[in-house]
Design an enzyme around this catalytic site. Structure first.
Site, short mmCIF file in Angstrom:
data_model
loop_
_atom_site.label_atom_id
_atom_site.label_comp_id
_atom_site.label_asym_id
_atom_site.label_seq_id
_atom_site.Cartn_x
_atom_site.Cartn_y
_atom_site.Cartn_z
N GLU A 155 89.55 2.10 -30.58
CA GLU A 155 89.34 0.67 -30.41
C GLU A 155 88.32 0.13 -31.42
O GLU A 155 87.22 0.67 -31.56
CB GLU A 155 88.85 0.35 -29.00
N ASP B 191 92.64 3.54 -15.74
CA ASP B 191 91.27 3.74 -16.23
C ASP B 191 90.36 4.27 -15.13
O ASP B 191 90.40 3.78 -13.99
CB ASP B 191 90.69 2.41 -16.73
N LYS C 219 92.56 7.59 -17.94
CA LYS C 219 91.89 7.37 -19.22
C LYS C 219 90.40 7.22 -18.98
O LYS C 219 89.99 6.60 -18.01
CB LYS C 219 92.43 6.12 -19.93
N ASP D 244 90.63 -1.17 -16.98
CA ASP D 244 89.49 -1.85 -16.35
C ASP D 244 89.23 -3.21 -16.99
O ASP D 244 88.36 -3.95 -16.55
CB ASP D 244 88.24 -0.98 -16.34
N SER D 245 90.03 -3.56 -18.00
CA SER D 245 90.03 -4.92 -18.54
C SER D 245 90.38 -5.93 -17.46
O SER D 245 90.11 -7.12 -17.61
CB SER D 245 91.02 -5.04 -19.70
N GLU E 1 86.39 6.91 -21.26
CA GLU E 1 85.76 6.59 -22.53
C GLU E 1 84.73 7.66 -22.91
O GLU E 1 84.06 8.21 -22.03
CB GLU E 1 85.09 5.23 -22.46
#
Length: 278
Positions: A183, A84, A114, A45-46, A116
């Site tokens: 991270e 993501d 993925k 999602d960057s 978070e």
């Protein structure tokens, strides 16, 4: 390179073999990552910042991720493709998270997803894994929590933060995650977590002792010029190269030196003569 699966990633940790991972957001870079035999490619999602121009990852939608994952899946045939789950597509309840994870595989062509979070999200990870969708975890600095954290700052320097990150990583492993991204975590803490976990750790700004490393494509190639993270190493400065090429092209168009006969096509002069009489 043989087709990479989560089993291969687990075996790489067992052998002590470091795991390279990079982001990709389109067909062209996915093809290049495949040719370079990068084992894991992340459609992160960057892309919200480096592709779509947002200030954070929060505005990224499922449609955004699916759109870009499709491109990557078409271009990369051998890497493990991770996509993501965007902000608020998995936090509401495990059933919604499962549906969205399935969309990334069915519609996008990803192999794994993925998300978070740690202990708080472990039940959701377990639910997704139970339905045979592999999950990569992500702890430490979690970019989707940027508003809660107040920015992108190293986490884990205090005893309380360090303890929670260790608990989060262990909870993800227990829930069935096949790997965990760390991270912006202090290197000694990353080393400790990597030793405690049986699944691979993938570091980004987390020191050299993780089982693997991940970098954002635009950071490592010098394409994203808004800022350069301290943890990123520029392996090329393509941003400057592209700017120089654009400037040269514009100048040659203006002064008439492009295009030349080499970039042009001919035709039968007799046909041209006929056209002049029309």
């Amino acid at each position: 390179m043989a087709k990479i699966t989560v089993r291969h990633i687990a075996e790489m940790k067992q052998r002590g073999e470091k795991i390279p991972m990079i982001t990709a957001y389109d067909y062209t870079t996915a093809v290049l990552a495949d040719a370079a035999e990068i084992p894991i490619v992340l459609v992160g999602d960057s892309l919200g910042m480096v592709v779509l121009g947002h200030e954070s990852t929060i505005p990224v939608t499922m449609d955004d991720i699916i759109h870009h994952t499709k491109m990557v899946a078409r271009g990369n045939k051998n890497s493990l493709i991770v996509a993501d789950l965007p902000f608020m597509t998995y936090q509401v309840d495990p059933s919604e998270a499962l549906r969205n994870a399935a969309r990334l595989l069915q519609e996008g062509g990803a192999h794994t997803v993925k998300l978070e979070g740690g202990e708080n999200i472990a039940p959701t990870v377990r639910r997704i894994v139970q339905c045979d969708i592999p999950v990569m975890g992500h702890v430490g600095v979690t970019p989707q929590s940027v508003n809660a954290f107040g920015g992108y700052r190293v986490r884990g320097r205090t005893a309380q933060q360090a303890s929670q990150i260790v608990k989060d990583a262990l909870a993800l492993e227990e829930a069935g995650a096949y790997a965990v991204v760390l991270e912006l975590v202090p290197a000694p803490l990353s080393r400790l977590i990597s030793e405690k976990l049986t699944v691979p750790t993938i570091g980004i700004g987390a020191g050299p002792d993780c089982d693997g490393q991940v970098q954002v494509l635009h950071d490592m190639l010098g394409l994203f010029t808004d800022f350069v993270p301290r943890h990123a190493k520029q392996y090329a400065n393509l941003g400057q190269t592209i700017r120089d090429a654009f400037c040269q092209y514009a100048q040659e168009v203006k002064d008439g030196s492009f295009p030349t006969t080499r970039e042009s096509f001919t035709m039968d002069e007799a046909i041209l003569a006929e056209l002049e009489d029309l």
